[in-house]
Design a protein around this motif. Structure first.
Motif, PDB file in Angstrom:
ATOM      1  N   ARG A   1       0.714  10.371  -7.732  1.00 22.07           N
ATOM      2  CA  ARG A   1       2.136  10.036  -7.873  1.00 22.07           C
ATOM      3  C   ARG A   1       2.462   9.708  -9.332  1.00 22.07           C
ATOM      4  O   ARG A   1       1.662   9.085 -10.041  1.00 22.07           O
ATOM      5  N   PRO A   2       3.675  10.099  -9.797  1.00 26.34           N
ATOM      6  CA  PRO A   2       4.063   9.882 -11.199  1.00 26.34           C
ATOM      7  C   PRO A   2       4.634   8.483 -11.415  1.00 26.34           C
ATOM      8  O   PRO A   2       5.825   8.297 -11.645  1.00 26.34           O
ATOM      9  N   LEU A   3       3.781   7.483 -11.376  1.00 28.98           N
ATOM     10  CA  LEU A   3       4.238   6.089 -11.433  1.00 28.98           C
ATOM     11  C   LEU A   3       5.067   5.797 -12.676  1.00 28.98           C
ATOM     12  O   LEU A   3       6.136   5.182 -12.590  1.00 28.98           O
ATOM     13  N   GLY A   4       4.591   6.220 -13.834  1.00 27.86           N
ATOM     14  CA  GLY A   4       5.323   5.947 -15.060  1.00 27.86           C
ATOM     15  C   GLY A   4       6.710   6.558 -15.071  1.00 27.86           C
ATOM     16  O   GLY A   4       7.696   5.904 -15.404  1.00 27.86           O
ATOM     17  N   PRO A  52       0.810  -1.236   0.000  1.00 27.05           N
ATOM     18  CA  PRO A  52       0.000   0.000   0.000  1.00 27.05           C
ATOM     19  C   PRO A  52       0.834   1.273   0.000  1.00 27.05           C
ATOM     20  O   PRO A  52       0.368   2.309  -0.465  1.00 27.05           O
ATOM     21  N   ASP A  53       2.055   1.208   0.525  1.00 25.82           N
ATOM     22  CA  ASP A  53       2.931   2.367   0.539  1.00 25.82           C
ATOM     23  C   ASP A  53       3.619   2.497  -0.828  1.00 25.82           C
ATOM     24  O   ASP A  53       4.320   1.579  -1.269  1.00 25.82           O
ATOM     25  N   TYR A  54       3.448   3.627  -1.473  1.00 24.00           N
ATOM     26  CA  TYR A  54       3.938   3.823  -2.839  1.00 24.00           C
ATOM     27  C   TYR A  54       5.455   3.648  -2.937  1.00 24.00           C
ATOM     28  O   TYR A  54       5.957   2.940  -3.823  1.00 24.00           O
ATOM     29  N   ASP A  55       6.213   4.271  -2.046  1.00 24.72           N
ATOM     30  CA  ASP A  55       7.675   4.214  -2.140  1.00 24.72           C
ATOM     31  C   ASP A  55       8.204   2.807  -1.880  1.00 24.72           C
ATOM     32  O   ASP A  55       9.160   2.363  -2.532  1.00 24.72           O
ATOM     33  N   ARG A  56       7.583   2.080  -0.967  1.00 28.23           N
ATOM     34  CA  ARG A  56       8.009   0.701  -0.725  1.00 28.23           C
ATOM     35  C   ARG A  56       7.683  -0.180  -1.930  1.00 28.23           C
ATOM     36  O   ARG A  56       8.453  -1.090  -2.267  1.00 28.23           O
ATOM     37  N   GLN A  57       6.553   0.098  -2.583  1.00 31.78           N
ATOM     38  CA  GLN A  57       6.211  -0.660  -3.796  1.00 31.78           C
ATOM     39  C   GLN A  57       7.232  -0.413  -4.898  1.00 31.78           C
ATOM     40  O   GLN A  57       7.654  -1.353  -5.593  1.00 31.78           O
ATOM     41  N   LEU A  58       7.675   0.829  -5.069  1.00 36.29           N
ATOM     42  CA  LEU A  58       8.711   1.114  -6.061  1.00 36.29           C
ATOM     43  C   LEU A  58       9.981   0.318  -5.784  1.00 36.29           C
ATOM     44  O   LEU A  58      10.602  -0.230  -6.703  1.00 36.29           O
ATOM     45  N   ALA A  59      10.355   0.244  -4.527  1.00 34.07           N
ATOM     46  CA  ALA A  59      11.559  -0.510  -4.160  1.00 34.07           C
ATOM     47  C   ALA A  59      11.384  -1.996  -4.482  1.00 34.07           C
ATOM     48  O   ALA A  59      12.313  -2.652  -4.990  1.00 34.07           O
ATOM     49  N   LEU A  60      10.203  -2.538  -4.209  1.00 36.78           N
ATOM     50  CA  LEU A  60       9.942  -3.943  -4.526  1.00 36.78           C
ATOM     51  C   LEU A  60      10.005  -4.196  -6.026  1.00 36.78           C
ATOM     52  O   LEU A  60      10.533  -5.215  -6.479  1.00 36.78           O
ATOM     53  N   LEU A  61       9.485  -3.260  -6.812  1.00 35.60           N
ATOM     54  CA  LEU A  61       9.522  -3.418  -8.258  1.00 35.60           C
ATOM     55  C   LEU A  61      10.950  -3.333  -8.780  1.00 35.60           C
ATOM     56  O   LEU A  61      11.331  -4.098  -9.679  1.00 35.60           O
ATOM     57  N   ARG A  62      11.734  -2.423  -8.239  1.00 35.52           N
ATOM     58  CA  ARG A  62      13.148  -2.336  -8.657  1.00 35.52           C
ATOM     59  C   ARG A  62      13.863  -3.653  -8.393  1.00 35.52           C
ATOM     60  O   ARG A  62      14.633  -4.132  -9.222  1.00 35.52           O
ATOM     61  N   VAL A  71       3.081  -1.456 -18.045  1.00 36.11           N
ATOM     62  CA  VAL A  71       2.553  -1.613 -16.687  1.00 36.11           C
ATOM     63  C   VAL A  71       1.034  -1.573 -16.704  1.00 36.11           C
ATOM     64  O   VAL A  71       0.423  -0.611 -17.201  1.00 36.11           O
ATOM     65  N   SER A  72       0.429  -2.610 -16.178  1.00 34.53           N
ATOM     66  CA  SER A  72      -1.005  -2.650 -15.923  1.00 34.53           C
ATOM     67  C   SER A  72      -1.215  -2.199 -14.487  1.00 34.53           C
ATOM     68  O   SER A  72      -0.615  -2.739 -13.562  1.00 34.53           O
ATOM     69  N   PHE A  73      -2.088  -1.197 -14.296  1.00 37.20           N
ATOM     70  CA  PHE A  73      -2.267  -0.627 -12.955  1.00 37.20           C
ATOM     71  C   PHE A  73      -3.740  -0.590 -12.563  1.00 37.20           C
ATOM     72  O   PHE A  73      -4.600  -0.244 -13.387  1.00 37.20           O
ATOM     73  N   GLY A  74      -4.021  -0.910 -11.316  1.00 41.58           N
ATOM     74  CA  GLY A  74      -5.392  -0.952 -10.819  1.00 41.58           C
ATOM     75  C   GLY A  74      -5.948   0.419 -10.487  1.00 41.58           C
ATOM     76  O   GLY A  74      -6.244   0.711  -9.322  1.00 41.58           O
ATOM     77  N   GLY A  75      -6.087   1.255 -11.497  1.00 41.73           N
ATOM     78  CA  GLY A  75      -6.633   2.600 -11.309  1.00 41.73           C
ATOM     79  C   GLY A  75      -6.491   3.415 -12.573  1.00 41.73           C
ATOM     80  O   GLY A  75      -5.851   2.994 -13.541  1.00 41.73           O
ATOM     81  N   ARG A  76      -7.091   4.604 -12.585  1.00 45.74           N
ATOM     82  CA  ARG A  76      -7.016   5.484 -13.741  1.00 45.74           C
ATOM     83  C   ARG A  76      -5.704   6.242 -13.738  1.00 45.74           C
ATOM     84  O   ARG A  76      -5.252   6.730 -12.697  1.00 45.74           O
ATOM     85  N   VAL A  77      -5.083   6.352 -14.911  1.00 43.38           N
ATOM     86  CA  VAL A  77      -3.805   7.046 -15.041  1.00 43.38           C
ATOM     87  C   VAL A  77      -3.884   8.030 -16.204  1.00 43.38           C
ATOM     88  O   VAL A  77      -4.776   7.949 -17.055  1.00 43.38           O
TER      89      VAL A  77
END
Length: 266
Positions: free
Chosen positions: A72-75, A26-36, A48-54
């Motif tokens: 947040r600028p996910l892309g 749920p934490d955005y920054d921790r998710q980025l670290a997991l993806l890296r 990237v398929s994302f569960g929300g509107r972008v």
């Protein structure tokens, strides 16, 4: 490479076909670290398929199940972290791309995809061959007469309050994987049928694929759903398929990376 960030779980598919799965943070920054950590090497491009509107740039506009990601600028963050171009789209749009490329919607010119999972998402593809447009819709938030349940989007009466896994878990006190009452699934199928009928008729669709964890794992849903659709759709029949794979959004994320930006409306 392809990444699917859902409201409950994340999947990362490498070029060799291996898939890494882990709960979505749920934490955005921790998710980025997991993806890296999950992405090995330096890919040429990532979808990237994302569960929300972008937005077209991959900024998160709305994510009812990942509120900390909104704004947040996910892309751009993933592009900087992975050192390659990144394209992001709604998971329903990616599911649609995946089913049209390799699944039950191949060759269809007017088709849609409905996902029954943590939430309820929907997308439409219109066009022939390489000349098409795919767009996310809000069919999951169509208003159901007589439904007084408050949705996470702020509306009262959304279809998602009747079908979404997260909302039903809160109401039932358990996940749908633990619900084996045939009467529950009969009612659930009737509600799905009404939602699909409205979705398909409004957009003039000829075929709809239904995917997501609920559709893939609850076999008892399908006989009453097909019967309910046959009873309802007496004006214009719609071919309704079970998605070929639960990984359709992941497959579609790979397709997204090579799809012209003008073909995707966010």
């Amino acid at each position: 490479m392809a990444i699917d960030v859902g409201g409950t779980r994340t999947r990362v598919a490498a070029e060799d076909g291996t898939v890494v799965r882990f709960p979505t943070e749920p934490d955005y920054d921790r998710q980025l670290a997991l993806l890296r950590d999950a992405v090995q090497g330096r890919p040429e491009a990532v979808g990237v398929s994302f569960g929300g509107r972008v937005t077209e740039d991959g900024d998160v506009r709305v994510s009812l199940h990942l509120r900390a990601y909104e704004g947040r600028p996910l892309g751009r963050d993933l592009a900087a972290a992975l050192g390659c171009p990144v394209r992001v789209a709604h998971d329903a749009t990616c599911g649609l791309l995946g089913e049209h490329a390799l699944g039950t919607l191949r060759g269809e010119d007017r088709c849609g995809y409905l996902t029954l999972s943590t939430g309820v998402g929907a997308a439409v593809r219109l066009g022939r061959g390489e000349h098409f447009v795919a767009l996310t819709t809000e069919a999951g938030h169509q208003l159901v007469e007589g439904n007084d349940r408050r949705c996470g989007c702020g509306q009262t009466g959304c279809l998602e309050t009747l079908l979404g896994g997260a909302q039903l878990r809160r109401r039932l006190g358990r996940g749908l994987e633990d619900v084996d009452d045939p009467r529950f699934w009969q009612v659930y199928a009737q509600r799905v049928a009404a939602g699909i009928a409205n979705f398909a008729l409004t957009a003039g669709l000829e075929a709809v694929a239904v995917g997501g964890a609920i559709a893939a794992r609850r076999a008892e849903l399908w006989p009453p759903l097909r019967q309910a659709l046959a009873d309802r759709l007496t004006y214009q029949a719609v071919r309704v398929h079970q998605a070929a794979t639960e990984d359709a959004p992941l497959v579609g994320a790979r397709v997204l990376a090579g799809t012209p930006p003008t073909s995707i409306l966010h």
